[in-house]
Scaffold this motif. Sequence first.
Motif, mmCIF file in Angstrom:
data_model
loop_
_atom_site.group_PDB
_atom_site.id
_atom_site.type_symbol
_atom_site.label_atom_id
_atom_site.label_comp_id
_atom_site.label_asym_id
_atom_site.label_seq_id
_atom_site.Cartn_x
_atom_site.Cartn_y
_atom_site.Cartn_z
ATOM 1 N N LEU A 24 15.104 -8.639 8.807
ATOM 2 C CA LEU A 24 15.168 -8.651 7.568
ATOM 3 C C LEU A 24 14.758 -8.053 6.110
ATOM 4 O O LEU A 24 14.099 -7.941 5.398
ATOM 5 N N ILE A 25 14.119 -9.451 5.985
ATOM 6 C CA ILE A 25 12.843 -9.487 5.253
ATOM 7 C C ILE A 25 11.344 -8.286 5.727
ATOM 8 O O ILE A 25 11.008 -7.072 4.408
ATOM 9 N N ILE A 26 11.337 -7.733 6.443
ATOM 10 C CA ILE A 26 10.220 -7.290 7.057
ATOM 11 C C ILE A 26 10.581 -5.602 6.641
ATOM 12 O O ILE A 26 9.990 -4.945 5.793
ATOM 13 N N HIS A 27 12.181 -5.254 7.615
ATOM 14 C CA HIS A 27 12.225 -4.145 7.056
ATOM 15 C C HIS A 27 12.355 -3.807 5.818
ATOM 16 O O HIS A 27 12.522 -2.756 5.570
ATOM 17 N N GLN A 28 12.958 -4.166 4.500
ATOM 18 C CA GLN A 28 12.937 -4.128 3.265
ATOM 19 C C GLN A 28 11.617 -3.906 2.563
ATOM 20 O O GLN A 28 11.603 -2.966 2.010
ATOM 21 N N LEU A 29 10.468 -4.783 3.601
ATOM 22 C CA LEU A 29 9.170 -4.469 2.563
ATOM 23 C C LEU A 29 8.507 -3.266 3.381
ATOM 24 O O LEU A 29 7.770 -2.607 2.494
ATOM 25 N N LEU A 30 9.680 -2.658 4.300
ATOM 26 C CA LEU A 30 9.199 -1.275 4.891
ATOM 27 C C LEU A 30 9.154 -0.052 3.393
ATOM 28 O O LEU A 30 7.832 0.371 3.836
ATOM 29 N N ASN A 31 9.660 -0.585 2.603
ATOM 30 C CA ASN A 31 9.817 0.538 1.550
ATOM 31 C C ASN A 31 8.995 0.638 0.177
ATOM 32 O O ASN A 31 9.452 0.875 -0.239
ATOM 33 N N GLY A 32 8.094 -0.868 0.611
ATOM 34 C CA GLY A 32 7.482 -0.964 -0.310
ATOM 35 C C GLY A 32 7.287 -2.341 -0.742
ATOM 36 O O GLY A 32 8.381 -2.616 -0.667
ATOM 37 N N THR A 33 6.318 -2.029 -1.935
ATOM 38 C CA THR A 33 6.579 -4.145 -2.978
ATOM 39 C C THR A 33 7.626 -3.883 -3.021
ATOM 40 O O THR A 33 8.276 -3.432 -4.019
ATOM 41 N N MET A 34 8.053 -5.822 -3.144
ATOM 42 C CA MET A 34 9.778 -5.799 -4.009
ATOM 43 C C MET A 34 9.225 -7.030 -4.806
ATOM 44 O O MET A 34 8.017 -8.030 -4.038
ATOM 45 N N ARG A 35 9.793 -7.701 -5.488
ATOM 46 C CA ARG A 35 9.670 -9.146 -6.427
ATOM 47 C C ARG A 35 11.405 -9.813 -6.002
ATOM 48 O O ARG A 35 12.178 -9.619 -4.480
ATOM 49 N N PHE A 36 10.778 -10.959 -6.296
ATOM 50 C CA PHE A 36 11.892 -12.287 -4.972
ATOM 51 C C PHE A 36 13.119 -11.581 -5.651
ATOM 52 O O PHE A 36 13.960 -11.542 -4.157
#
Length: 106
Positions: A24-36
């Motif tokens: 799920l973390i990888i899935h979110q980060l596929l959309n780009g850089t994110m803050r914690f």
Amino acid sequence: MPGKAVCCPVEVTLKVIGGRWKVLIIHQLLNGTMRFNQLQRDLTGITHRTLSRQLREMEADQLVIRNNFNEIPPHVEYSLSPVGHSLKAILFAMDEWGRKYHVTIK
């Protein structure tokens, strides 16, 4: 007693992305850089401690890049490394398989 040596490529993959949250973390980060905090908001149900631990493990496995801006208040961003991005096809294949399997068991 030392742990069991991993020798099967599928086992290696599962070791790296296994668990409830890493995919799920990888899935979110596929959309780009994110803050914690944005990751934690988007991943409903994950605790601060669990997200921190998962991100540290993923950084150690070279899936995630952590960029610390050394500011106050702290500013840290996470993005997928090239190795992390290489999991995209695997995740999409798992998604497709899950959708087909879900239909067959209804």
